[in-house]
Design a protein around this motif. Structure first.
Motif, short mmCIF file in Angstrom:
data_model
loop_
_atom_site.label_atom_id
_atom_site.label_comp_id
_atom_site.label_asym_id
_atom_site.label_seq_id
_atom_site.Cartn_x
_atom_site.Cartn_y
_atom_site.Cartn_z
N ARG A 167 53.53 72.73 49.70
CA ARG A 167 53.61 72.45 48.25
C ARG A 167 54.79 73.18 47.61
NH1 ARG A 167 50.85 70.18 44.74
NH2 ARG A 167 49.06 69.84 46.09
N ASP A 168 55.07 74.40 48.08
CA ASP A 168 56.22 75.16 47.52
C ASP A 168 57.51 74.38 47.67
OD1 ASP A 168 55.05 78.46 48.66
OD2 ASP A 168 54.56 77.24 46.89
N THR A 169 57.76 73.84 48.86
CA THR A 169 59.05 73.17 49.09
C THR A 169 59.02 71.75 48.53
OG1 THR A 169 60.73 72.55 50.72
CG2 THR A 169 58.43 72.45 51.46
N ALA A 170 57.81 71.13 48.48
CA ALA A 170 57.72 69.80 47.86
C ALA A 170 58.07 69.90 46.38
CB ALA A 170 56.31 69.24 48.04
N TYR A 171 57.56 70.96 45.72
CA TYR A 171 57.86 71.17 44.29
C TYR A 171 59.36 71.40 44.10
CZ TYR A 171 58.19 73.50 39.79
OH TYR A 171 58.57 73.84 38.51
N SER A 172 59.91 72.30 44.94
CA SER A 172 61.32 72.68 44.76
C SER A 172 62.28 71.50 44.93
CB SER A 172 61.68 73.78 45.77
OG SER A 172 60.79 74.88 45.61
N HIS A 173 61.97 70.61 45.86
CA HIS A 173 62.87 69.49 46.15
C HIS A 173 62.39 68.17 45.55
CE1 HIS A 173 65.76 71.25 49.07
NE2 HIS A 173 64.79 72.13 49.22
N GLU A 174 61.25 68.23 44.84
CA GLU A 174 60.69 67.00 44.24
C GLU A 174 60.54 65.90 45.29
OE1 GLU A 174 63.55 66.57 40.94
OE2 GLU A 174 61.89 67.21 39.65
N ARG A 175 59.83 66.28 46.38
CA ARG A 175 59.66 65.35 47.50
C ARG A 175 58.21 64.92 47.65
NH1 ARG A 175 63.50 68.71 51.74
NH2 ARG A 175 65.43 67.53 51.36
N VAL A 176 57.98 63.85 48.40
CA VAL A 176 56.64 63.43 48.83
C VAL A 176 56.46 63.86 50.29
CG1 VAL A 176 55.14 61.46 49.32
CG2 VAL A 176 56.59 61.45 47.28
N PHE A 177 55.44 64.68 50.55
CA PHE A 177 55.17 65.13 51.91
C PHE A 177 53.93 64.43 52.45
CE2 PHE A 177 57.70 68.58 53.70
CZ PHE A 177 58.57 68.85 52.65
N VAL A 178 54.10 63.86 53.63
CA VAL A 178 52.96 63.35 54.39
C VAL A 178 52.60 64.43 55.40
CG1 VAL A 178 52.14 61.53 55.94
CG2 VAL A 178 53.76 60.97 54.09
N VAL A 179 51.37 64.95 55.29
CA VAL A 179 50.91 66.02 56.21
C VAL A 179 49.76 65.47 57.04
CG1 VAL A 179 50.00 68.37 56.40
CG2 VAL A 179 51.57 67.77 54.51
N GLU A 180 50.03 65.31 58.35
CA GLU A 180 48.99 64.77 59.24
C GLU A 180 48.19 65.91 59.85
OE1 GLU A 180 50.00 61.66 62.34
OE2 GLU A 180 49.04 63.14 63.65
N VAL A 181 46.86 65.78 59.76
CA VAL A 181 45.97 66.80 60.35
C VAL A 181 45.14 66.18 61.47
CG1 VAL A 181 45.83 68.12 58.20
CG2 VAL A 181 44.12 66.35 58.70
N MET A 182 44.50 67.02 62.28
CA MET A 182 43.70 66.55 63.41
C MET A 182 42.33 66.06 62.94
SD MET A 182 44.32 69.16 66.58
CE MET A 182 45.62 68.83 67.78
N GLY A 183 41.49 65.69 63.90
CA GLY A 183 40.15 65.24 63.56
C GLY A 183 39.66 64.10 64.40
N LYS B 163 59.89 51.59 51.35
CA LYS B 163 59.36 50.99 50.10
C LYS B 163 59.96 51.64 48.87
CE LYS B 163 56.03 48.49 48.00
NZ LYS B 163 55.77 47.05 48.19
N THR B 164 60.38 52.94 48.98
CA THR B 164 60.80 53.65 47.76
C THR B 164 62.14 54.37 47.99
OG1 THR B 164 59.98 55.86 48.31
CG2 THR B 164 58.34 54.28 47.56
N ASP B 165 62.72 54.82 46.90
CA ASP B 165 63.94 55.63 47.04
C ASP B 165 63.57 57.12 46.99
OD1 ASP B 165 64.98 55.40 43.51
OD2 ASP B 165 63.10 55.95 44.51
N LEU B 166 62.28 57.41 47.11
CA LEU B 166 61.84 58.81 47.04
C LEU B 166 62.23 59.54 48.33
CD1 LEU B 166 58.23 58.12 45.70
CD2 LEU B 166 60.21 58.96 44.40
N GLU B 167 62.38 60.84 48.22
CA GLU B 167 62.60 61.66 49.42
C GLU B 167 61.25 61.91 50.07
OE1 GLU B 167 65.71 64.80 47.77
OE2 GLU B 167 65.66 64.71 49.96
N ILE B 168 61.09 61.40 51.30
CA ILE B 168 59.82 61.49 52.02
C ILE B 168 60.00 62.43 53.20
CG2 ILE B 168 57.98 60.21 53.18
CD1 ILE B 168 58.44 59.18 50.34
N ARG B 169 59.08 63.33 53.43
CA ARG B 169 59.13 64.17 54.63
C ARG B 169 57.75 64.16 55.30
NH1 ARG B 169 63.63 63.73 53.49
NH2 ARG B 169 65.34 65.27 53.47
N LEU B 170 57.76 64.33 56.63
CA LEU B 170 56.53 64.31 57.43
C LEU B 170 56.33 65.65 58.12
CD1 LEU B 170 54.13 62.99 58.99
CD2 LEU B 170 55.84 62.10 60.62
#
Ligand code: F6P
Length: 323
Positions: A154-170, A241-248
């Protein structure tokens, strides 16, 4: 009940060593020798057994993983494998067996019971997909690991105004994604239990942008997409789909390690004590469980299918407070 075999099987889970510790110490209290079986059911088939004394149980409560090591033994699923395992039990003069593991391992425990071996299962899997118990060993630690990661993202998503996809186990359960997403303040939580189209995901991101949200976190369960690789598939869709900065970010096996939380150490200790007490009372074919805040035992026959322990009211809460 003078010689009790003990094994850990399937995916390791933080807290397994806390259960081992109590089993060894409670065993000593009742005058029983605990025989550690290395590498799960494979070790049982191979006769890979080492006695565990009180010293062996020292300095392990804080360690993740399992000092007995573990394995996923497909060979145990065969009747020949099970017969070899029963032969080891007889050769070693074991009066009982404790199996610590997930749904597949607990099915193995049921098979040993059905072959006439006094057996108690202890649920341990970060997926929390074992029916009959509200929590398994390792879940709380995995949740805290995932929430810590979401905080950092969240710290770096806020700083760079990015959308982060965070994959977890399960695996096929959305429990880690839902509970870590709720605790981590994720804007979107995607779980196998609730179908959401990719266009709906985009619409959720877009509506957030409309009200000024400059960054978002999507917590997605690895099993959200039937074909797997949910995080990669979703992040690639959003990039197109978007011009947003996306990170995984894929958390992966980070969620399986780490020093167990107090909750997991206490749960594992209570399960370990219950397992020894059950064998001493002549109980077999059961699994320790946390139900209504109490430690009980339930028949292993009742855990035929995996559960997900997902509370859809909490799923709705995520979206009602994420704006
Ligand atoms: O069952 C626990 C688990 O961590 C799942 O969440 C995950 O999909 C799987 O194990 C990974 O298996 P392995 O450790 O064999 O790669």
């Amino acid at each position: 009940m003078k010689r009790i075999g003990l094994l850990t099987s399937g995916g390791d889970a933080p807290g397994m060593n806390a259960a081992i510790r109590v089993i060894v110490r409670k065993g000593s209290e009742i005058g029983a020798e605990i025989l550690g079986i290395q590498r799960g059911f494979r070790g049982l088939i191979d006769g890979d057994v080492v006695p565990l004394d009180n010293r062996a149980a020292g300095g392990i409560i804080e360690r993740g993983g399992t000092i007995l090591r573990t394995a996923r033994a497909a060979s145990f699923l065969t009747l020949d494998g099970q017969k070899s395992a029963v032969a080891t039990i007889a050769e070693q003069g074991m009066d009982g067996l404790i199996v610590i593991g997930g749904d597949g391992s607990l099915k193995g425990a049921r098979a040993m019971h059905e072959h006439g071996v006094a057996t108690i299962g202890i649920p341990a899997s970060i997926d929390n997909d074992i029916p009959g118990t509200t929590m398994a060993i390792g879940v709380d630690t995995a949740l805290n690991t995932a929430v810590d990661a979401l905080n950092k993202i969240r710290d770096t998503a806020y700083s760079h105004e990015r959308v982060f996809v965070v994959e977890v186990m399960g695996r096929r359960s959305g429990y880690i994604a839902l509970m870590s997403g709720l605790a981590g303040g994720a804007e979107i939580v995607l779980i196998p239990e609730v179908k959401v189209s990719f266009d709906e995901i985009y619409a959720l991101i877009d509506s957030g942008r409309q009200i000024g949200k400059r960054h978002s976190i999507i917590a997605v369960a690895e099993g959200f997409c039937a074909e797997g690789s949910a995080g990669r598939v979703i992040s690639e869709f959003l990039r197109k789909k978007t011009d947003l900065e996306i990170r995984l970010t894929i958390l992966g096996h980070l969620q399986r390690g780490g020093s167990p939380t107090a909750f997991d150490r206490i749960l594992a200790s209570r399960f370990g004590a219950m397992a020894i007490e059950s064998l001493v009372e002549g109980i077999s074919g059961k699994m320790t469980a946390l139900t209504q805040g109490r430690i009980a035992t339930i028949p292993l026959a009742e855990i035929e299918h995996v559960a997900t322990n997902v509370d859809l009211a909490l799923y709705r809460l995520v979206y009602s407070v994420a704006s």
